[in-house]
Design an enzyme around this catalytic site. Structure first.
Site, PDB file in Angstrom:
ATOM      1  N   LYS A 218       0.801  -1.221   0.000  1.00  0.00           N
ATOM      2  CA  LYS A 218       0.000   0.000   0.000  1.00  0.00           C
ATOM      3  C   LYS A 218       0.835   1.273   0.000  1.00  0.00           C
ATOM      4  O   LYS A 218       0.441   2.284  -0.571  1.00  0.00           O
ATOM      5  CB  LYS A 218      -0.960  -0.004   1.192  1.00  0.00           C
ATOM      6  CG  LYS A 218      -2.010  -1.112   1.107  1.00  0.00           C
ATOM      7  CD  LYS A 218      -2.948  -1.087   2.277  1.00  0.00           C
ATOM      8  CE  LYS A 218      -3.996  -2.195   2.173  1.00  0.00           C
ATOM      9  NZ  LYS A 218      -4.868  -2.031   1.002  1.00  0.00           N
TER      10      LYS A 218
ATOM     11  N   ASN B 298     -12.072  -8.512   1.979  1.00  0.00           N
ATOM     12  CA  ASN B 298     -11.387  -7.441   2.697  1.00  0.00           C
ATOM     13  C   ASN B 298     -12.250  -6.186   2.717  1.00  0.00           C
ATOM     14  O   ASN B 298     -13.003  -5.911   1.785  1.00  0.00           O
ATOM     15  CB  ASN B 298     -10.020  -7.153   2.064  1.00  0.00           C
ATOM     16  CG  ASN B 298     -10.070  -6.038   1.038  1.00  0.00           C
ATOM     17  OD1 ASN B 298     -10.045  -4.856   1.384  1.00  0.00           O
ATOM     18  ND2 ASN B 298     -10.169  -6.420  -0.238  1.00  0.00           N
TER      19      ASN B 298
ATOM     20  N   GLY C  99     -10.230  -0.453   3.461  1.00  0.00           N
ATOM     21  CA  GLY C  99     -10.579   0.963   3.469  1.00  0.00           C
ATOM     22  C   GLY C  99      -9.435   1.902   3.139  1.00  0.00           C
ATOM     23  O   GLY C  99      -9.323   2.993   3.718  1.00  0.00           O
ATOM     24  N   PHE C 100      -8.577   1.495   2.181  1.00  0.00           N
ATOM     25  CA  PHE C 100      -7.469   2.355   1.749  1.00  0.00           C
ATOM     26  C   PHE C 100      -6.602   2.790   2.928  1.00  0.00           C
ATOM     27  O   PHE C 100      -6.237   3.970   3.069  1.00  0.00           O
ATOM     28  CB  PHE C 100      -7.983   3.608   1.030  1.00  0.00           C
ATOM     29  CG  PHE C 100      -8.566   3.393  -0.338  1.00  0.00           C
ATOM     30  CD1 PHE C 100      -8.453   2.184  -0.999  1.00  0.00           C
ATOM     31  CD2 PHE C 100      -9.240   4.427  -0.976  1.00  0.00           C
ATOM     32  CE1 PHE C 100      -8.993   1.998  -2.266  1.00  0.00           C
ATOM     33  CE2 PHE C 100      -9.778   4.258  -2.243  1.00  0.00           C
ATOM     34  CZ  PHE C 100      -9.660   3.049  -2.892  1.00  0.00           C
TER      35      PHE C 100
ATOM     36  N   SER D 133     -13.074   0.547  -5.615  1.00  0.00           N
ATOM     37  CA  SER D 133     -13.076  -0.177  -4.347  1.00  0.00           C
ATOM     38  C   SER D 133     -14.448  -0.062  -3.698  1.00  0.00           C
ATOM     39  O   SER D 133     -15.049   1.013  -3.677  1.00  0.00           O
ATOM     40  CB  SER D 133     -12.031   0.390  -3.391  1.00  0.00           C
ATOM     41  OG  SER D 133     -12.191  -0.153  -2.094  1.00  0.00           O
TER      42      SER D 133
ATOM     43  N   ASN E  50     -14.945  -0.302  -0.542  1.00  0.00           N
ATOM     44  CA  ASN E  50     -14.739  -0.064   0.894  1.00  0.00           C
ATOM     45  C   ASN E  50     -14.596   1.400   1.282  1.00  0.00           C
ATOM     46  O   ASN E  50     -14.331   1.711   2.438  1.00  0.00           O
ATOM     47  CB  ASN E  50     -13.508  -0.846   1.362  1.00  0.00           C
ATOM     48  CG  ASN E  50     -13.677  -2.340   1.166  1.00  0.00           C
ATOM     49  OD1 ASN E  50     -14.743  -2.877   1.444  1.00  0.00           O
ATOM     50  ND2 ASN E  50     -12.650  -3.004   0.671  1.00  0.00           N
ATOM     51  N   THR E  51     -14.757   2.299   0.318  1.00  0.00           N
ATOM     52  CA  THR E  51     -14.787   3.736   0.603  1.00  0.00           C
ATOM     53  C   THR E  51     -16.156   4.258   0.198  1.00  0.00           C
ATOM     54  O   THR E  51     -16.522   4.161  -0.978  1.00  0.00           O
ATOM     55  CB  THR E  51     -13.690   4.486  -0.176  1.00  0.00           C
ATOM     56  OG1 THR E  51     -12.408   4.037   0.284  1.00  0.00           O
ATOM     57  CG2 THR E  51     -13.801   5.984   0.042  1.00  0.00           C
TER      58      THR E  51
ATOM     59  N   LYS F 261      -9.157   1.997 -13.021  1.00  0.00           N
ATOM     60  CA  LYS F 261      -9.480   0.655 -12.534  1.00  0.00           C
ATOM     61  C   LYS F 261     -10.965   0.571 -12.228  1.00  0.00           C
ATOM     62  O   LYS F 261     -11.504   1.402 -11.493  1.00  0.00           O
ATOM     63  CB  LYS F 261      -8.667   0.326 -11.272  1.00  0.00           C
ATOM     64  CG  LYS F 261      -8.846  -1.120 -10.791  1.00  0.00           C
ATOM     65  CD  LYS F 261      -7.823  -1.476  -9.735  1.00  0.00           C
ATOM     66  CE  LYS F 261      -7.929  -2.956  -9.357  1.00  0.00           C
ATOM     67  NZ  LYS F 261      -6.873  -3.342  -8.403  1.00  0.00           N
TER      68      LYS F 261
ATOM     69  N   THR G 286     -10.251  -6.497 -13.072  1.00  0.00           N
ATOM     70  CA  THR G 286     -11.190  -5.722 -12.292  1.00  0.00           C
ATOM     71  C   THR G 286     -10.756  -5.646 -10.827  1.00  0.00           C
ATOM     72  O   THR G 286      -9.841  -6.349 -10.411  1.00  0.00           O
ATOM     73  CB  THR G 286     -12.598  -6.366 -12.310  1.00  0.00           C
ATOM     74  OG1 THR G 286     -12.489  -7.690 -11.751  1.00  0.00           O
ATOM     75  CG2 THR G 286     -13.134  -6.492 -13.707  1.00  0.00           C
ATOM     76  N   ASN G 287     -11.485  -4.816 -10.076  1.00  0.00           N
ATOM     77  CA  ASN G 287     -11.316  -4.738  -8.630  1.00  0.00           C
ATOM     78  C   ASN G 287     -12.075  -5.896  -7.976  1.00  0.00           C
ATOM     79  O   ASN G 287     -12.502  -6.830  -8.655  1.00  0.00           O
ATOM     80  CB  ASN G 287     -11.826  -3.377  -8.127  1.00  0.00           C
ATOM     81  CG  ASN G 287     -11.046  -2.866  -6.929  1.00  0.00           C
ATOM     82  OD1 ASN G 287     -10.772  -3.621  -6.002  1.00  0.00           O
ATOM     83  ND2 ASN G 287     -10.704  -1.588  -6.950  1.00  0.00           N
TER      84      ASN G 287
ATOM     85  N   GLY H 113     -10.110 -13.302  -5.472  1.00  0.00           N
ATOM     86  CA  GLY H 113      -9.661 -14.678  -5.564  1.00  0.00           C
ATOM     87  C   GLY H 113     -10.383 -15.458  -6.637  1.00  0.00           C
ATOM     88  O   GLY H 113     -11.038 -14.901  -7.534  1.00  0.00           O
TER      89      GLY H 113
ATOM     90  N   TYR I 249      -2.987 -11.126  -6.848  1.00  0.00           N
ATOM     91  CA  TYR I 249      -2.766 -10.749  -5.448  1.00  0.00           C
ATOM     92  C   TYR I 249      -3.193 -11.893  -4.536  1.00  0.00           C
ATOM     93  O   TYR I 249      -2.378 -12.474  -3.829  1.00  0.00           O
ATOM     94  CB  TYR I 249      -3.519  -9.458  -5.125  1.00  0.00           C
ATOM     95  CG  TYR I 249      -3.492  -9.001  -3.664  1.00  0.00           C
ATOM     96  CD1 TYR I 249      -2.788  -9.696  -2.684  1.00  0.00           C
ATOM     97  CD2 TYR I 249      -4.165  -7.867  -3.259  1.00  0.00           C
ATOM     98  CE1 TYR I 249      -2.768  -9.279  -1.362  1.00  0.00           C
ATOM     99  CE2 TYR I 249      -4.153  -7.436  -1.943  1.00  0.00           C
ATOM    100  CZ  TYR I 249      -3.459  -8.152  -1.000  1.00  0.00           C
ATOM    101  OH  TYR I 249      -3.446  -7.731   0.303  1.00  0.00           O
TER     102      TYR I 249
END
Length: 345
Positions: free
Chosen positions: A69, A114, A117-118, A181, A183-184, A215, A243-244, A269, A319
């Site tokens: 990160k 996950n 949250g950046f 993302s 998560n924001t 992205k 993709t994300n 995954g 990842y």
């Protein structure tokens, strides 16, 4: 050896703590002077290089944003055989991310949920480190992924992204605008064309000569993917990363109670592989041949990477499988691509 270590040791640790332990080991490679020796062992044996974005990638396979990160393990990851390292997501304002626990394994699915949250120390803190990395000979290609700070309102997102762009674009081999993302709060709304077009236009101008990519999420409709692809070409962007993570929880092997207990967040995954490949095919159907399309999501084996390349990916990232396959994962991918390339002759 690693599968045994994973099942006996790592699965007993909190996933985020296990990540930090592995991350620390990767950081040590250049500090111990081992990068060159390790890279000799992990790099491709045949010419797998890809030329895109005005850059040469030693391998088409790289590590996606989210693993490193703050840009602290770029050289170690390069030593492990990744052709490029995309650091981030970095934000203009440093932020701790969401409360822990926020990372969960779905082992039967080779997947992860996950809601990080950046979490990062901010663009300004990363800049001196990335400046030093940029001047290291033999380093991997350096991508920098930027996102909206959580404290910034969506209506003020453009200026927030521009703070990061002005600091980081001069240090990046390529820059990525992350609007996908889950998560924001409000971030994915920036994928709507009326918000996305002015954002990308402003960032492209500020990024100057640095190649710019966007992205996108796998949860977009096919029509939305095609519209964003057209917009990216129209605005003169250099590529799309697809993709994300996904919000979907469909067709998982993990017990539903475990999935429910993990709670909200993006799923990455193996379960993402099908949709990621679909989105890649959609994008490639409407963008020029020299437009860079980076495919990420559900990639595990060399055969998976080869499939994405055959479907039109310029580069491929991974990842989540790194957590399950261990430190020699990129080497395994490179060696597998070597064999596939040789066998095709």
């Amino acid at each position: 050896m690693y599968p045994l270590f994973f099942s006996l040791i790592l699965t007993r640790l909190d996933p985020e703590r296990a990540h930090h332990l592995a991350f620390s080991a990767i950081q040590m490679l250049p500090r111990l002077g081992l990068s060159r020796a390790v890279h000799h062992f992990t790099r491709p044996r045949t010419d797998l290089s890809v030329s895109t974005l005005g850059l040469r990638f030693e391998s088409p396979f790289g590590v996606a944003a989210g693993f490193d990160k703050d840009g602290e393990a770029v050289l170690g990851l390069g030593a492990l055989g990744f052709g490029h390292v995309e650091v981030g997501t970095l934000t203009a304002v440093a932020q701790p991310g969401n409360p822990r626990p926020r990372l969960f394994r779905l082992i039967p699915d080779h997947a992860v949920i996950n809601r990080m949250g950046f979490n990062n120390r901010g663009a300004a803190a990363a800049a001196p480190r990335l400046t030093r990395i940029r001047h290291v000979a033999g380093r991997p290609v350096l991508g920098i992924n930027i996102g909206k700070s959580r404290v910034t309102a969506v209506d003020d997102a453009i200026e927030d992204y521009l703070v990061s762009t002005r600091l980081l674009a001069p240090l990046a081999d390529y820059l990525v605008v992350n609007v996908s993302s889950p998560n924001t709060p409000g971030l994915r709304g920036l994928q709507e064309l009326d918000r996305l077009a002015p954002l990308l236009t402003a960032v492209k101008e500020a990024a100057a000569s640095t190649p710019l990519l966007v992205k996108i999420a796998p949860d977009l409709s096919d029509e939305e993917v095609l519209r964003i692809s057209g917009l990216a070409v129209e605005l003169g962007l250099d590529g799309i990363i697809a993709t994300n993570t996904t919000l979907s929880r469909e067709n998982l092997k993990t017990e539903s109670a475990v999935v429910t207990a993990a709670g909200a967040g993006g799923l990455s995954g193996a379960p993402l592989a099908g949709r990621s490949l679909e989105v890649l095919t959609l994008i490639r159907s409407v963008v020029p041949g020299d437009f860079c399309v980076v495919s990420v999501g559900g990639v595990d084996t060399a055969e998976d990477v080869a499939e994405r390349l055959a479907a039109g990916a310029t580069l491929v990232q991974g990842y989540t499988a790194f957590l399950y396959r261990g430190p020699l994962w990129a080497r395994r991918i490179n060696r597998g691509l070597d064999r596939l390339r040789t066998g095709a002759r």
